[in-house]
Write a protein that holds these residues in place. Structure first.
Motif, PDB file in Angstrom:
ATOM      1  N   TYR A 126       6.703   2.568   8.706  1.00 31.05           N
ATOM      2  CA  TYR A 126       7.165   3.128   7.439  1.00 31.05           C
ATOM      3  C   TYR A 126       7.295   4.647   7.526  1.00 31.05           C
ATOM      4  O   TYR A 126       6.574   5.305   8.293  1.00 31.05           O
ATOM      5  CB  TYR A 126       6.185   2.773   6.310  1.00 31.05           C
ATOM      6  N   VAL A 182       9.887   0.592  -0.508  1.00 31.33           N
ATOM      7  CA  VAL A 182       8.912  -0.493  -0.663  1.00 31.33           C
ATOM      8  C   VAL A 182       7.713  -0.059  -1.506  1.00 31.33           C
ATOM      9  O   VAL A 182       6.907  -0.892  -1.921  1.00 31.33           O
ATOM     10  CB  VAL A 182       8.437  -0.993   0.714  1.00 31.33           C
ATOM     11  N   TYR A 183       7.589   1.235  -1.749  1.00 29.96           N
ATOM     12  CA  TYR A 183       6.522   1.729  -2.624  1.00 29.96           C
ATOM     13  C   TYR A 183       6.975   3.065  -3.201  1.00 29.96           C
ATOM     14  O   TYR A 183       7.536   3.912  -2.489  1.00 29.96           O
ATOM     15  CB  TYR A 183       5.215   1.928  -1.861  1.00 29.96           C
ATOM     16  N   LEU A 216       0.982  -3.106   2.041  1.00 31.91           N
ATOM     17  CA  LEU A 216       2.338  -3.408   2.465  1.00 31.91           C
ATOM     18  C   LEU A 216       2.279  -4.370   3.641  1.00 31.91           C
ATOM     19  O   LEU A 216       1.258  -4.428   4.351  1.00 31.91           O
ATOM     20  CB  LEU A 216       3.076  -2.132   2.890  1.00 31.91           C
ATOM     21  N   PRO A 217       3.347  -5.135   3.891  1.00 31.98           N
ATOM     22  CA  PRO A 217       3.375  -5.976   5.099  1.00 31.98           C
ATOM     23  C   PRO A 217       3.227  -5.115   6.356  1.00 31.98           C
ATOM     24  O   PRO A 217       3.619  -3.939   6.376  1.00 31.98           O
ATOM     25  CB  PRO A 217       4.760  -6.632   5.037  1.00 31.98           C
ATOM     26  N   ASP A 229      10.894   1.414   4.411  1.00 28.84           N
ATOM     27  CA  ASP A 229      10.709   0.607   5.615  1.00 28.84           C
ATOM     28  C   ASP A 229      11.756   0.969   6.665  1.00 28.84           C
ATOM     29  O   ASP A 229      12.552   1.904   6.483  1.00 28.84           O
ATOM     30  CB  ASP A 229      10.741  -0.895   5.288  1.00 28.84           C
ATOM     31  N   GLU A 247      -3.477  -2.080   4.607  1.00 28.57           N
ATOM     32  CA  GLU A 247      -3.987  -1.279   3.496  1.00 28.57           C
ATOM     33  C   GLU A 247      -3.781   0.178   3.873  1.00 28.57           C
ATOM     34  O   GLU A 247      -4.417   0.686   4.791  1.00 28.57           O
ATOM     35  CB  GLU A 247      -5.466  -1.554   3.243  1.00 28.57           C
ATOM     36  N   TYR A 292      -4.534   3.675   7.866  1.00 26.83           N
ATOM     37  CA  TYR A 292      -4.257   2.294   7.480  1.00 26.83           C
ATOM     38  C   TYR A 292      -5.221   1.355   8.196  1.00 26.83           C
ATOM     39  O   TYR A 292      -5.711   1.641   9.277  1.00 26.83           O
ATOM     40  CB  TYR A 292      -2.804   1.901   7.765  1.00 26.83           C
ATOM     41  N   GLN A 313      -1.469  -7.964   6.103  1.00 28.76           N
ATOM     42  CA  GLN A 313      -0.978  -6.763   5.436  1.00 28.76           C
ATOM     43  C   GLN A 313      -1.677  -5.522   5.967  1.00 28.76           C
ATOM     44  O   GLN A 313      -2.709  -5.587   6.644  1.00 28.76           O
ATOM     45  CB  GLN A 313      -1.188  -6.865   3.923  1.00 28.76           C
TER      46      GLN A 313
END
Length: 266
Positions: A133, A97-98, A128-129, A91, A58, A50, A56
């Motif tokens: 996760y 969330v995805y 995502l914020p 989360d 990525e 990430y 956010q």
């Protein structure tokens, strides 16, 4: 191959910093391998990266599954395997969330490929914020009653300044991730991608090292060309450093980055 770049406002390191670098190099010699694939289930592996983009994250998921673990059926002039791939991200509160599901077909031309160690790769990128996760991955071949399941975590820590490291290659002026080390022998140049996540970047030096068993090369960031590669012009800038590997014969390459006495390796 050893490539060293030192940058910062003060190139002259103090004695404590020299000792730390010596310890760093010695530790790399003892254990050069940092496994990015945090979860492995037989022939299936999941690598998670990430980067911080504004407010956010990525998130990049790289999924590899070996041909020999799939069940192929013979068609007229090729072999194919059909699977269903499902990614779900939760989360800290357990909210989804995805979520993504897709039917995938893996095709090869020759039978020998179906029983080989070669891999089929699937890649997912999403935003995502910033947070923590849990990632759940499942791959199913319902026709042949086969399934794989993996779990991984993303844990954001503001005190960890160095992102994971990625190797990339250029094809048609686009950069692609390297999933197979054998590819190193076919390339003249690779790119090393990383991110420094520090609001106060610029007051500390970066120590950057590339290692291989059959080639040694040293450079210093005091050369203007090298220094420019490391300059941080914006907050949380993602760096992509080109490295010439044309003289390397080995497919075993290690990258180490040190910043503020933290180390990240690949």
């Amino acid at each position: 191959m050893d490539c060293h770049f030192i940058i910062g406002e003060n190139i002259t390191m103090n004695f404590r910093y020299y000792l730390f670098i010596l310890f760093f190099i010695c530790s790399c010699a003892i254990n050069d391998i940092d496994i990015e694939e945090k979860k492995v289930n037989h022939g299936l592996s999941l690598s998670t990266y990430y980067y911080i983009i504004g407010n956010q994250m990525e998130i990049n998921l790289n999924i590899n599954i070996k041909y020999q673990d799939l069940v192929f059926k013979k068609n007229e002039d090729f072999f194919s395997s059909e699977i269903i791939l499902h990614v779900k991200v939760l989360d800290d509160d357990g909210n989804i969330v995805y979520s993504h599901a897709s039917n995938e077909e893996v095709s090869v031309q020759y039978y020998d490929e179906t029983i080989s160690n070669e891999v089929s790769n699937f890649n997912y990128d999403f935003l995502l914020p910033i947070g923590n996760y849990d990632i759940y991955l499942s791959i199913d071949d319902y026709e042949n009653h086969k399934s794989w399941n993996l779990v991984d975590q993303i844990e954001f820590d503001s005190e960890k300044f160095i992102s994971d490291i990625e190797f990339l290659y250029s094809d048609n002026r686009k950069l692609h991730r390297i999933y197979d080390n054998e590819l190193f022998q076919e390339l003249d140049t690779i790119w090393v991608r990383y991110q420094i996540r520090d609001d106060k970047f610029g007051k500390d030096s970066i120590y950057f090292q590339i290692k291989s068993s059959d080639y040694i090369k040293n450079e210093n960031s005091k050369d203007e060309e090298n220094l420019n590669q490391f300059l941080q012009t914006e907050k949380y800038q993602i760096h992509q450093i080109p490295i010439n590997i044309s003289e390397i014969k080995s497919n075993y390459i290690i990258a180490n980055i040190m910043y503020k006495e933290q180390i990240k390796s690949k």
